[in-house]
Enzyme design. Sequence first.
Site, PDB file in Angstrom:
ATOM      1  CE  LYS A 258      -3.718  -2.426   2.370  1.00  0.00           C
ATOM      2  NZ  LYS A 258      -4.459  -2.743   3.413  1.00  0.00           N
TER       3      LYS A 258
ATOM      4  CG  ASP B  43      -9.184   0.017   4.972  1.00  0.00           C
ATOM      5  OD1 ASP B  43      -8.835  -0.407   3.904  1.00  0.00           O
ATOM      6  OD2 ASP B  43      -8.663  -0.081   6.286  1.00  0.00           O
TER       7      ASP B  43
ATOM      8  CD  GLN C   3      -3.562  -4.458   6.510  1.00  0.00           C
ATOM      9  OE1 GLN C   3      -3.863  -3.462   6.111  1.00  0.00           O
ATOM     10  NE2 GLN C   3      -3.939  -5.709   5.984  1.00  0.00           N
TER      11      GLN C   3
HETATM   12  N1  GUN Z   1      -7.031  -7.030   6.124  1.00  0.00           N
HETATM   13  C1  GUN Z   1      -7.218  -7.343   5.208  1.00  0.00           C
HETATM   14  N2  GUN Z   1      -7.695  -6.562   4.331  1.00  0.00           N
HETATM   15  C2  GUN Z   1      -7.877  -5.505   4.641  1.00  0.00           C
HETATM   16  C3  GUN Z   1      -8.027  -4.091   4.229  1.00  0.00           C
HETATM   17  O1  GUN Z   1      -8.606  -3.929   3.187  1.00  0.00           O
HETATM   18  N3  GUN Z   1      -7.861  -3.203   5.076  1.00  0.00           N
HETATM   19  C4  GUN Z   1      -7.448  -3.324   6.228  1.00  0.00           C
HETATM   20  N4  GUN Z   1      -7.097  -1.975   7.163  1.00  0.00           N
HETATM   21  N5  GUN Z   1      -7.115  -4.601   6.802  1.00  0.00           N
HETATM   22  C5  GUN Z   1      -7.100  -5.566   5.934  1.00  0.00           C
END
Ligand code: GUN
Length: 294
Positions: free
Chosen positions: A52, A119, A96
Amino acid sequence: MKLIDGKAVAAEIKKEIAEEVSQIIASGGKRPHLAAVLVGHDGGSETYVANKVRSCEEVGFQSTLIRYEEDVTEAELLACVNRLNDDPDIDGFIVQLPLPQHISEEKITEAIDYRKDVDGFHPVNVGRMSLGMPCFLSATPAGIVELFKRYKIETKGRHCVVLGRSNIVGKPVSVLMMQKGNPGDCTVTVCHSRTKNISEICLQADIIIAALGVPGFLKGDMVKEGAVVIDVGTTRLPSDKTKSGFRLAGDVLFDEVAPKCAWITPVPGGVGPMTIVSLLKNTLLAGKKEIYSQ
Ligand code: GUN
């Protein structure tokens, strides 16, 4: 069988975002700024967050990574969320998941200012998505819908079977596939671990979205000829053939299922790259204050 190349589509969209960022900067605007909060050292989370942050740099965003050890308290993490909420330089941020057991993911998610929730996990964004209102769409479902759009795959009136009912993928993608419009207008069936006769239901599907997290769950004899199959599975399995020591396994037994499909996404290189691009799109929208005006 035609392959849906998520990697290529993601590269195309990243280029579009990078061009828009250049225009924003050229006209004196602010560089979009995404912050990511990572707790602990889970291998999967490390990889996702690193991707990311790297993607932010590729499109010209500013990014900030905030790390905590596994033993961070819930109060400390909430304080971090509040600081990011109040920081005018941060346009959007993510925490996350998964978080350690002693921290409530629900509490943390709710504490995030929904106007910075790129998100799309905050109840306000989930609710607005369900109502078809402007919002931050969560990244994986938005990425899947974008693939249908870019490949011009017809969804209207088709039977879409979603495997999995997670808050992150199964539930939201089922809503998006049944909403009015294109992509959308599907008749949706959601299957999960307690569903009986999953094979029979899958055999009736024009579109299958597999998001169970069970490697190789969808077999060739569960899919009808001409189906469209979207594989959301990304289970890390040990492997002695890769440098990292693991490989990503999808929920679809690709070699059996692919020959029957009209369209199919590979793992890796299908939905995964689209997920990150959706996050970038949300961050760009957050920077432009396009969904929520302040
Ligand atoms: N864990 C797995 N997928 C995601 C996501 O799209 N965002 C976040 N913050 N955590 C995750």
